[in-house]
Design a protein around this motif. Structure first.
Motif, PDB file in Angstrom:
ATOM      1  N   ALA A  61       0.830  -1.203   0.000  1.00 19.36           N
ATOM      2  CA  ALA A  61       0.000   0.000   0.000  1.00 19.36           C
ATOM      3  C   ALA A  61       0.867   1.255   0.000  1.00 19.36           C
ATOM      4  CB  ALA A  61      -0.940  -0.001   1.200  1.00 19.36           C
ATOM      5  N   LEU A  62       1.952   1.232   0.774  1.00 16.69           N
ATOM      6  CA  LEU A  62       2.873   2.369   0.773  1.00 16.69           C
ATOM      7  C   LEU A  62       3.469   2.561  -0.613  1.00 16.69           C
ATOM      8  CD1 LEU A  62       4.408   4.610   2.272  1.00 16.69           C
ATOM      9  CD2 LEU A  62       6.117   2.887   2.891  1.00 16.69           C
ATOM     10  N   ALA A  63       3.854   1.473  -1.265  1.00 17.04           N
ATOM     11  CA  ALA A  63       4.404   1.559  -2.619  1.00 17.04           C
ATOM     12  C   ALA A  63       3.386   2.189  -3.567  1.00 17.04           C
ATOM     13  CB  ALA A  63       4.815   0.173  -3.112  1.00 17.04           C
ATOM     14  N   ALA A  64       2.135   1.749  -3.477  1.00 17.34           N
ATOM     15  CA  ALA A  64       1.104   2.295  -4.357  1.00 17.34           C
ATOM     16  C   ALA A  64       0.867   3.782  -4.070  1.00 17.34           C
ATOM     17  CB  ALA A  64      -0.193   1.510  -4.188  1.00 17.34           C
ATOM     18  N   LEU A  65       0.814   4.147  -2.796  1.00 22.03           N
ATOM     19  CA  LEU A  65       0.591   5.544  -2.430  1.00 22.03           C
ATOM     20  C   LEU A  65       1.742   6.440  -2.874  1.00 22.03           C
ATOM     21  CD1 LEU A  65      -0.792   4.976   1.151  1.00 22.03           C
ATOM     22  CD2 LEU A  65      -2.055   5.976  -0.758  1.00 22.03           C
ATOM     23  N   ASP A  66       2.952   5.910  -2.783  1.00 23.60           N
ATOM     24  CA  ASP A  66       4.138   6.682  -3.133  1.00 23.60           C
ATOM     25  C   ASP A  66       4.478   6.557  -4.620  1.00 23.60           C
ATOM     26  OD1 ASP A  66       5.927   8.501  -2.008  1.00 23.60           O
ATOM     27  OD2 ASP A  66       7.511   6.996  -1.869  1.00 23.60           O
ATOM     28  N   ARG A  67       3.695   5.745  -5.328  1.00 25.24           N
ATOM     29  CA  ARG A  67       3.901   5.507  -6.759  1.00 25.24           C
ATOM     30  C   ARG A  67       5.325   5.038  -7.043  1.00 25.24           C
ATOM     31  NH1 ARG A  67      -0.528   8.155  -9.814  1.00 25.24           N
ATOM     32  NH2 ARG A  67      -1.788   9.140  -8.232  1.00 25.24           N
ATOM     33  N   THR A  68       5.699   4.031  -6.281  1.00 23.29           N
ATOM     34  CA  THR A  68       7.027   3.463  -6.423  1.00 23.29           C
ATOM     35  C   THR A  68       6.904   1.941  -6.453  1.00 23.29           C
ATOM     36  OG1 THR A  68       9.268   3.569  -5.558  1.00 23.29           O
ATOM     37  CG2 THR A  68       7.529   3.395  -3.935  1.00 23.29           C
ATOM     38  N   SER A  69       7.997   1.276  -6.669  1.00 24.91           N
ATOM     39  CA  SER A  69       7.963  -0.184  -6.719  1.00 24.91           C
ATOM     40  C   SER A  69       7.922  -0.753  -5.307  1.00 24.91           C
ATOM     41  CB  SER A  69       9.193  -0.715  -7.452  1.00 24.91           C
ATOM     42  OG  SER A  69      10.354  -0.494  -6.671  1.00 24.91           O
ATOM     43  N   GLN A  70       7.475  -1.998  -5.222  1.00 26.68           N
ATOM     44  CA  GLN A  70       7.449  -2.678  -3.923  1.00 26.68           C
ATOM     45  C   GLN A  70       8.868  -2.814  -3.352  1.00 26.68           C
ATOM     46  OE1 GLN A  70       4.437  -4.892  -2.860  1.00 26.68           O
ATOM     47  NE2 GLN A  70       5.427  -5.720  -1.052  1.00 26.68           N
ATOM     48  N   PRO A  71       9.878  -3.181  -4.162  1.00 26.27           N
ATOM     49  CA  PRO A  71      11.230  -3.260  -3.596  1.00 26.27           C
ATOM     50  C   PRO A  71      11.729  -1.914  -3.050  1.00 26.27           C
ATOM     51  CG  PRO A  71      11.121  -4.474  -5.658  1.00 26.27           C
ATOM     52  CD  PRO A  71       9.823  -3.741  -5.524  1.00 26.27           C
ATOM     53  N   THR A  72      11.388  -0.827  -3.721  1.00 23.14           N
ATOM     54  CA  THR A  72      11.799   0.491  -3.228  1.00 23.14           C
ATOM     55  C   THR A  72      11.109   0.799  -1.904  1.00 23.14           C
ATOM     56  OG1 THR A  72      12.227   1.306  -5.454  1.00 23.14           O
ATOM     57  CG2 THR A  72      11.818   2.968  -3.751  1.00 23.14           C
ATOM     58  N   ALA A  73       9.814   0.525  -1.819  1.00 23.23           N
ATOM     59  CA  ALA A  73       9.081   0.762  -0.573  1.00 23.23           C
ATOM     60  C   ALA A  73       9.618  -0.136   0.538  1.00 23.23           C
ATOM     61  CB  ALA A  73       7.590   0.532  -0.781  1.00 23.23           C
ATOM     62  N   THR A  74       9.942  -1.380   0.208  1.00 22.72           N
ATOM     63  CA  THR A  74      10.497  -2.303   1.204  1.00 22.72           C
ATOM     64  C   THR A  74      11.817  -1.755   1.740  1.00 22.72           C
ATOM     65  OG1 THR A  74       9.427  -4.216   0.203  1.00 22.72           O
ATOM     66  CG2 THR A  74      11.369  -4.654   1.573  1.00 22.72           C
ATOM     67  N   ALA A  75      12.663  -1.256   0.854  1.00 20.07           N
ATOM     68  CA  ALA A  75      13.947  -0.689   1.286  1.00 20.07           C
ATOM     69  C   ALA A  75      13.734   0.525   2.186  1.00 20.07           C
ATOM     70  CB  ALA A  75      14.794  -0.325   0.074  1.00 20.07           C
ATOM     71  N   LEU A  76      12.772   1.373   1.851  1.00 17.85           N
ATOM     72  CA  LEU A  76      12.474   2.540   2.693  1.00 17.85           C
ATOM     73  C   LEU A  76      12.000   2.099   4.076  1.00 17.85           C
ATOM     74  CD1 LEU A  76      10.649   4.944   0.218  1.00 17.85           C
ATOM     75  CD2 LEU A  76      12.782   5.403   1.431  1.00 17.85           C
ATOM     76  N   VAL A  77      11.103   1.115   4.105  1.00 17.99           N
ATOM     77  CA  VAL A  77      10.591   0.626   5.388  1.00 17.99           C
ATOM     78  C   VAL A  77      11.724   0.021   6.214  1.00 17.99           C
ATOM     79  CG1 VAL A  77       9.091  -1.111   6.466  1.00 17.99           C
ATOM     80  CG2 VAL A  77       8.211   0.362   4.643  1.00 17.99           C
ATOM     81  N   GLN A  78      12.611  -0.707   5.566  1.00 11.03           N
ATOM     82  CA  GLN A  78      13.743  -1.293   6.297  1.00 11.03           C
ATOM     83  C   GLN A  78      14.635  -0.206   6.892  1.00 11.03           C
ATOM     84  OE1 GLN A  78      15.330  -3.812   3.195  1.00 11.03           O
ATOM     85  NE2 GLN A  78      14.129  -5.583   3.870  1.00 11.03           N
ATOM     86  N   ARG A  79      14.862   0.864   6.137  1.00  8.56           N
ATOM     87  CA  ARG A  79      15.667   1.976   6.670  1.00  8.56           C
ATOM     88  C   ARG A  79      14.953   2.633   7.858  1.00  8.56           C
ATOM     89  NH1 ARG A  79      17.467   5.851   1.959  1.00  8.56           N
ATOM     90  NH2 ARG A  79      18.564   6.865   3.683  1.00  8.56           N
ATOM     91  N   LEU A  80      13.652   2.825   7.722  1.00 15.61           N
ATOM     92  CA  LEU A  80      12.884   3.411   8.823  1.00 15.61           C
ATOM     93  C   LEU A  80      12.903   2.510  10.052  1.00 15.61           C
ATOM     94  CD1 LEU A  80       9.830   4.755   6.772  1.00 15.61           C
ATOM     95  CD2 LEU A  80      11.595   6.151   7.898  1.00 15.61           C
ATOM     96  N   GLU A  81      12.832   1.200   9.826  1.00 19.07           N
ATOM     97  CA  GLU A  81      12.905   0.238  10.937  1.00 19.07           C
ATOM     98  C   GLU A  81      14.256   0.304  11.639  1.00 19.07           C
ATOM     99  OE1 GLU A  81      10.447  -3.781  10.419  1.00 19.07           O
ATOM    100  OE2 GLU A  81      11.737  -3.377   8.704  1.00 19.07           O
ATOM    101  N   ARG A  82      15.332   0.395  10.864  1.00 12.12           N
ATOM    102  CA  ARG A  82      16.677   0.451  11.465  1.00 12.12           C
ATOM    103  C   ARG A  82      16.818   1.656  12.396  1.00 12.12           C
ATOM    104  NH1 ARG A  82      18.409  -1.494   6.354  1.00 12.12           N
ATOM    105  NH2 ARG A  82      18.965   0.581   5.630  1.00 12.12           N
ATOM    106  N   HIS A  83      16.137   2.732  12.062  1.00 13.56           N
ATOM    107  CA  HIS A  83      16.168   3.928  12.914  1.00 13.56           C
ATOM    108  C   HIS A  83      15.207   3.811  14.093  1.00 13.56           C
ATOM    109  CE1 HIS A  83      18.764   6.518  10.514  1.00 13.56           C
ATOM    110  NE2 HIS A  83      18.138   6.100   9.436  1.00 13.56           N
ATOM    111  N   GLY A  84      14.334   2.806  14.068  1.00 11.39           N
ATOM    112  CA  GLY A  84      13.344   2.650  15.129  1.00 11.39           C
ATOM    113  C   GLY A  84      12.137   3.546  14.947  1.00 11.39           C
ATOM    114  N   TRP A  85      11.920   4.044  13.724  1.00  8.76           N
ATOM    115  CA  TRP A  85      10.833   4.994  13.473  1.00  8.76           C
ATOM    116  C   TRP A  85       9.537   4.315  13.050  1.00  8.76           C
ATOM    117  CZ3 TRP A  85      14.581   8.354  10.151  1.00  8.76           C
ATOM    118  CH2 TRP A  85      15.474   9.014  11.007  1.00  8.76           C
TER     119      TRP A  85
END
Length: 154
Positions: A61-85
């Motif tokens: 859903a984040l990928a669709a909202l951001d109009r990006t690919s699922q792998p790109t959204a997954t990478a963003l979420v992983q970065r956000l997770e690493r920061h604890g956000w």
């Protein structure tokens, strides 16, 4: 035979206003992102903002909202997770999927980033005339109302 071009119809006043608003809002957002000395990359700021506003949501859903690919959204979420956000939890509707939600630390970081942008832009707003300041405040009220009546996820 020469290619024949068809002129695009003239946009309505509302369409022209919408395009102008889109262009200026995007420019303003990029300007604010560059001006903010909060240290958060724009892509992370955008993703964290969306998760905070619309979450918990699936990465797809984040990928669709951001109009990006699922792998790109997954990478963003992983970065956000690493920061604890953000954190993931099981999707109650589908055990194979997970939901992403903002953590208290993520909300705090978002508040800090927005405050940094506000501090950076305040001098320019302070340079406005009283009338310009009032006009901007009225325009923001109209924009707030438009967004409040937008379709969900819009």
């Amino acid at each position: 035979m020469p290619e024949r071009t068809v002129a695009a119809p003239e946009p309505s006043a509302d369409e022209a206003l919408a395009v102008d608003l889109l262009v200026l809002a995007a420019r303003f957002t990029r300007w604010a992102g560059r001006a903010a000395d909060g240290g958060m990359p724009t892509a992370l700021w955008r993703a964290l903002s969306q998760v905070d506003e619309l979450g918990p949501l699936r990465v797809s859903a984040l990928a669709a909202l951001d109009r990006t690919s699922q792998p790109t959204a997954t990478a963003l979420v992983q970065r956000l997770e690493r920061h604890g956000w953000v954190e993931r939890s099981s999707d109650p509707d589908d055990a194979r999927a997970s939901l992403v939600a903002t953590t208290p630390a993520g909300r705090q970081r978002l508040t800090e980033q927005r405050a940094a942008a506000g501090r950076a832009l305040a001098p320019q707003l302070g340079a406005l005339s009283g009338q310009q300041h009032e006009d901007l405040a009225r325009g923001l009220a109209v924009l707030r109302d438009l967004v409040a009546h937008a379709p969900p996820g819009g």
